[in-house]
Design an enzyme around this catalytic site. Structure first.
Site, PDB file in Angstrom:
ATOM      1  N   LYS A 115      15.358   7.001   7.395  1.00 21.25           N
ATOM      2  CA  LYS A 115      15.525   5.581   7.696  1.00 21.25           C
ATOM      3  C   LYS A 115      16.382   5.017   6.575  1.00 21.25           C
ATOM      4  O   LYS A 115      15.915   4.850   5.450  1.00 21.25           O
ATOM      5  CB  LYS A 115      14.166   4.871   7.750  1.00 21.25           C
ATOM      6  CG  LYS A 115      14.306   3.387   8.041  1.00 21.25           C
ATOM      7  CD  LYS A 115      13.058   2.596   7.718  1.00 21.25           C
ATOM      8  CE  LYS A 115      13.406   1.115   7.724  1.00 21.25           C
ATOM      9  NZ  LYS A 115      12.337   0.283   7.172  1.00 21.25           N
TER      10      LYS A 115
ATOM     11  N   ASN B 105       5.698  -2.920   9.345  1.00 17.19           N
ATOM     12  CA  ASN B 105       4.735  -2.505   8.332  1.00 17.19           C
ATOM     13  C   ASN B 105       3.847  -3.677   7.920  1.00 17.19           C
ATOM     14  O   ASN B 105       2.653  -3.707   8.181  1.00 17.19           O
ATOM     15  CB  ASN B 105       5.492  -1.932   7.115  1.00 17.19           C
ATOM     16  CG  ASN B 105       4.571  -1.344   6.066  1.00 17.19           C
ATOM     17  OD1 ASN B 105       3.362  -1.533   6.079  1.00 17.19           O
ATOM     18  ND2 ASN B 105       5.115  -0.613   5.129  1.00 17.19           N
ATOM     19  N   THR B 106       4.472  -4.692   7.289  1.00 15.25           N
ATOM     20  CA  THR B 106       3.691  -5.776   6.693  1.00 15.25           C
ATOM     21  C   THR B 106       2.830  -6.515   7.709  1.00 15.25           C
ATOM     22  O   THR B 106       1.697  -6.906   7.390  1.00 15.25           O
ATOM     23  CB  THR B 106       4.633  -6.765   5.985  1.00 15.25           C
ATOM     24  OG1 THR B 106       5.537  -6.023   5.164  1.00 15.25           O
ATOM     25  CG2 THR B 106       3.867  -7.740   5.114  1.00 15.25           C
TER      26      THR B 106
END
Lengths: 79, 290
Positions: free
Chosen positions: B122, B236-237
Site C-alpha cells: 500500500k 482504520n481509525t
C-alpha cells in the site's frame, strides 16, 4: 605478546549507527550476529545497511563496517 | 418456456458469485473491506475487531524494532498471519526514495513470515505532516520504481481523477483515492470526484479495482463509497477509535455489503416531486385540487 595482540584484535569494537543511535559492536560482526546481540533471533526482522536491503539469506555473511548506518525493522500496527 | 423466462429474470436480479469477490491483480477476496491494525487500545480488541469486520486483508506498518506497544505487546504475537493477507504500507514516507526502501523492507518481512502479502504494497508518499495528503509527483515516481521492481502497487491517491489515472497508467495494480484526509473521519468529502475517478479508471476496464482509502468516520461513509461503485473500502481509525471498536467493525462490514448491494441493484433517479407509493385509484378522501 602475540596472544594478547590477537586478543586485542578480537576485542576491537567499532562504532555504527543502529536505528538512528550510535552503538559499539564487535569488529567485523555480521548482520546475523547483530540480530543475536539485539535478542531478535526468531523474530521477523528486516535489515537495511546504508539504505540498501540485506536479504535474510545474506545475513550470515554480511560483515558490518565502521560507520555503517543500520536499520532493523519489523511490522507494527498501521493503517 | 415461461418457467425458464421467469427463472432467468430472477437470476438477473440476483448478485452473481463474481460480484461478491474483490479481485486485486491475481488475488481474490470475499470481503471488500480492508482494515488497518493501528491505533487499537490493545491487541485483544484489535483481534476481535478484525474478526468482526470480516476482512481478509489487513494493513500493517514497517517500523524500527521497538517490538512492543505500551502494553508490552507485539503486533506479530497477536496477528494471525495464516488467516489474513497482510498489506504492508509505506506510511510516514515523504519521498519516493524512502517509500521504495520501506516497501522493500516490508516485502522482506512478509517473505520471512511466508505471507501471501509479500510483493504487494500500500503505497503512501505523503506531501505534508498536517494533512497527510498524498504527494502526486512522489507517488507517481514511486509507482514506476516499485512496478519495475516486481511489486503489485496499491497506490494511495488524492481524489483528483487525472492524478489517479496517471497512477494506473504507470502500472499501479489498484488506485485508492482518499475519501478525506487520513484519520479525519470526514467521510467521502467529494463524491463527484470519486465518481469521476471510478469512471476514468474503469473506462474500458470495468474490473480495474478502485478502493476508497481513508477518511471513513462511520458506517454510512463506507456505504456511500460502495454505492458510488468503489470495489472496496480501506479504513482504520473509524473502527480503532470508536467507543466500541468491535461493534463498529461489524457495522462497517454490514455497511460495505449494503453499499455494494445497493450499487449493483441500481438506485432510482432523484425527482423533484413525490410519487405516491399507494394507488390514487379508490381513494375515499378529499384530494386538494381535484
Amino acid at each position: 605478546m602475540r596472544d594478547s595482540g590477537r586478543q586485542g584484535l578480537y576485542n576491537a569494537r567499532v562504532e555504527v549507527m543502529i536505528n538512528g543511535q550510535k552503538q559499539v559492536i564487535p569488529n567485523s560482526a555480521t548482520v546475523s550476529q547483530l540480530i543475536e546481540l539485539r535478542g531478535l533471533v526468531g523474530r521477523a526482522c528486516a535489515v537495511e545497511v546504508n539504505k540498501e536491503l540485506v536479504p535474510k539469506a545474506e545475513h550470515s555473511h554480511r560483515a558490518l563496517a565502521p560507520g555503517d548506518h543500520i536499520e532493523l525493522v519489523t511490522l507494527v500496527g498501521g493503517g | 418456456m415461461a418457467h425458464s423466462a421467469i427463472e432467468s429474470k430472477h437470476l438477473e436480479t440476483t448478485v452473481s458469485p463474481a460480484d461478491e469477490t474483490l479481485v486485486i491483480g491475481d488475488r481474490r477476496f470475499t470481503s471488500r473491506l480492508i482494515v488497518g491494525t493501528g491505533k487499537y487500545a490493545d491487541n485483544k480488541t484489535m483481534q476481535q475487531a478484525l474478526d468482526a469486520s470480516g476482512a481478509d486483508v489487513v494493513t500493517v506498518a514497517v517500523r524500527r524494532d521497538r517490538l512492543m506497544n505500551e502494553h508490552g505487546e507485539s503486533l506479530l504475537d497477536s496477528l494471525d498471519v495464516k488467516r489474513y493477507t497482510i498489506l504492508p504500507n509505506t506510511a510516514g514516507c515523504f519521498t519516493a526514495h524512502d517509500a521504495v526502501r520501506v516497501a522493500r523492507l516490508g516485502r522482506e518481512l512478509l517473505h520471512q513470515l511466508k505471507n501471501p502479502g509479500a510483493n504487494w504494497v500500500k503505497l503512501e508518499v505523503l506531501g505534508d505532516k498536517k494533512t497527510l495528503l498524498p504527494d502526486p509527483a512522489g507517488t507517481l515516481d514511486a509507482v514506476k520504481e516499485l512496478v519495475a521492481d516486481g511489486f503489485e502497487v496499491l497506490a494511495y491517491s488524492s481524489d483528483d481523477p487525472i492524478a489517479a489515472l496517471r497512477l494506473k497508467e504507470a502500472g499501479a495494480t489498484s488506485v485508492m483515492p482518499a475519501g478525506s484526509p487520513i484519520g479525519s473521519g470526514q467521510g467521502v468529502m467529494n463524491p463527484a470526484n470519486i465518481a469521476l475517478c471510478l469512471e476514468l479508471l474503469k473506462d474500458g476496464d470495468l474490473s480495474y479495482p478502485v478502493i476508497v482509502d481513508a477518511g471513513v468516520g462511520t458506517a454510512s461513509d463506507v456505504t456511500i463509497a460502495m454505492e458510488l461503485g468503489a470495489d472496496g473500502v480501506l479504513l482504520n481509525t473509524g473502527i480503532a477509535h470508536a467507543r466500541n471498536p468491535v461493534r463498529m467493525a461489524r457495522a462497517m462490514r454490514q455497511a460495505c455489503q449494503a453499499g455494494r448491494d445497493a450499487y449493483l441493484s441500481g438506485r432510482i433517479p432523484k425527482r423533484k416531486y413525490a410519487t405516491a407509493s399507494s394507488p390514487w385509484e379508490g381513494v375515499i378522501s378529499y384530494i386538494p385540487g381535484e
